[in-house]
Design an enzyme around this catalytic site. Structure first.
Site, PDB file in Angstrom:
ATOM      1  N   GLU A  41       0.351  -1.257   0.104  1.00 50.67           N
ATOM      2  CA  GLU A  41       0.318  -0.089  -0.323  1.00 50.67           C
ATOM      3  C   GLU A  41       1.033   1.471   0.272  1.00 50.67           C
ATOM      4  O   GLU A  41       0.554   2.049  -0.636  1.00 50.67           O
ATOM      5  CB  GLU A  41      -0.394   0.141   1.168  1.00 50.67           C
ATOM      6  CG  GLU A  41      -1.541   1.570   1.483  1.00 50.67           C
ATOM      7  CD  GLU A  41      -2.701   1.729   2.711  1.00 50.67           C
ATOM      8  OE1 GLU A  41      -2.760   2.437   2.977  1.00 50.67           O
ATOM      9  OE2 GLU A  41      -2.166   0.943   3.814  1.00 50.67           O
ATOM     10  N   ASP A  45       0.556   3.481  -3.457  1.00 50.09           N
ATOM     11  CA  ASP A  45       0.683   5.090  -2.348  1.00 50.09           C
ATOM     12  C   ASP A  45       1.099   6.024  -3.609  1.00 50.09           C
ATOM     13  O   ASP A  45       0.921   7.294  -4.568  1.00 50.09           O
ATOM     14  CB  ASP A  45       0.117   5.977  -1.586  1.00 50.09           C
ATOM     15  CG  ASP A  45      -0.313   6.690  -0.921  1.00 50.09           C
ATOM     16  OD1 ASP A  45      -0.650   7.636  -1.311  1.00 50.09           O
ATOM     17  OD2 ASP A  45       0.647   7.483  -0.378  1.00 50.09           O
ATOM     18  N   ASP A 113      -7.776   0.792   1.117  1.00 48.37           N
ATOM     19  CA  ASP A 113      -5.869   0.163   0.921  1.00 48.37           C
ATOM     20  C   ASP A 113      -5.618  -0.685   0.117  1.00 48.37           C
ATOM     21  O   ASP A 113      -4.244  -0.438  -0.567  1.00 48.37           O
ATOM     22  CB  ASP A 113      -5.827  -0.544   2.463  1.00 48.37           C
ATOM     23  CG  ASP A 113      -5.712   1.088   3.257  1.00 48.37           C
ATOM     24  OD1 ASP A 113      -5.983   2.352   2.696  1.00 48.37           O
ATOM     25  OD2 ASP A 113      -6.149   0.052   4.572  1.00 48.37           O
ATOM     26  N   GLU A 116      -4.362   0.572  -3.751  1.00 47.74           N
ATOM     27  CA  GLU A 116      -3.070   1.085  -3.051  1.00 47.74           C
ATOM     28  C   GLU A 116      -2.393   0.047  -3.679  1.00 47.74           C
ATOM     29  O   GLU A 116      -1.073   0.062  -4.053  1.00 47.74           O
ATOM     30  CB  GLU A 116      -2.769   1.759  -1.687  1.00 47.74           C
ATOM     31  CG  GLU A 116      -3.148   2.987  -2.365  1.00 47.74           C
ATOM     32  CD  GLU A 116      -3.108   4.600  -1.800  1.00 47.74           C
ATOM     33  OE1 GLU A 116      -3.251   5.802  -1.563  1.00 47.74           O
ATOM     34  OE2 GLU A 116      -3.077   4.031  -0.850  1.00 47.74           O
TER      35      GLU A 116
END
Length: 218
Positions: A41, A45, A113, A116
């Protein structure tokens, strides 16, 4: 997961990366697995920010830095990630611990989450160009349709105050509730004078509400 790969037209090289992308920490703790989706994640991101930033920088007419920042925030915020995740049906692949008791807000956050985390997995497994193809199918159409998920009131307030040489600061007034379901109240001050307060499930959310109130006064 084969249906997901077929939908995304991805031929995985390292299937383990995709398996990890859907493992919540509650599941890994219960099953003595050393890794959850959190590291993927984190990577996803950054990759998402990069690809969306590059796309926005090529828009015509060119946008200012402030406009780019606000626009990017709209398409990488939790609400947007939740929408992308839901459209792909990623919740079907999430593995939670048997004893996990998540609120609806927490579960929505998990759904955000894993999108990502999936981006991170695709990047490590397939490389940046395939990530761009993936995001061209999942995120870019929302930008082209000018979908609104979130408006960055904080950035607009800062940009406005910077023009006049004023300083903006946020202060925590109160936080209450259990650790897994807290509510925060933040105040925004301009040159030391309070212009607004906001309450939400996170400090960032509360700051946005406070900034919106301050902008209405300005």
């Amino acid at each position: 997961m084969e249906l997901l790969f077929k939908k995304l037209k991805i031929r995985p090289i390292n299937i383990h990366l995709y398996e990890i992308a859907f493992l919540h920490e509650s599941y890994t703790n219960e099953n003595n697995i050393s890794e959850s989706y959190e590291r993927l994640e984190f990577l996803g991101d950054a990759v998402l920010d990069l690809v969306i930033s590059e796309y926005l920088c090529h828009l015509n007419p060119p946008l200012s830095e402030g406009q780019l920042t606000r626009l990017r925030a709209n398409y990488v915020c939790k609400q947007a990630l939740y929408a992308y995740s839901t459209e792909l049906g990623l919740d079907k692949y999430i593995k939670l611990g048997v004893g996990a008791e998540l609120t609806r807000r927490e579960m929505d956050s998990v759904k955000s989450d894993v999108f990502e985390a999936l981006v991170g997995a695709v990047y490590l497994d397939q490389g940046l160009e395939v990530v761009k193809e993936f995001l061209n199918k999942t995120v870019i159409p929302h930008i082209e349709n000018q979908a609104v998920f979130f408006y960055d009131y904080k950035s607009e307030l800062k940009e406005l105050c910077d023009q006049d040489g004023r300083t903006v600061a946020y202060k925590l007034i109160q936080d209450e509730g259990p650790p897994h379901n807290k509510t925060f109240t933040m105040a925004v001050e301009i040159n030391g004078e309070r212009y607004g307060t906001g309450t939400g499930g996170s400090k960032k959310e509360s700051e946005q509400v406070a900034a919106k109130m301050a902008l209405s006064k300005l």
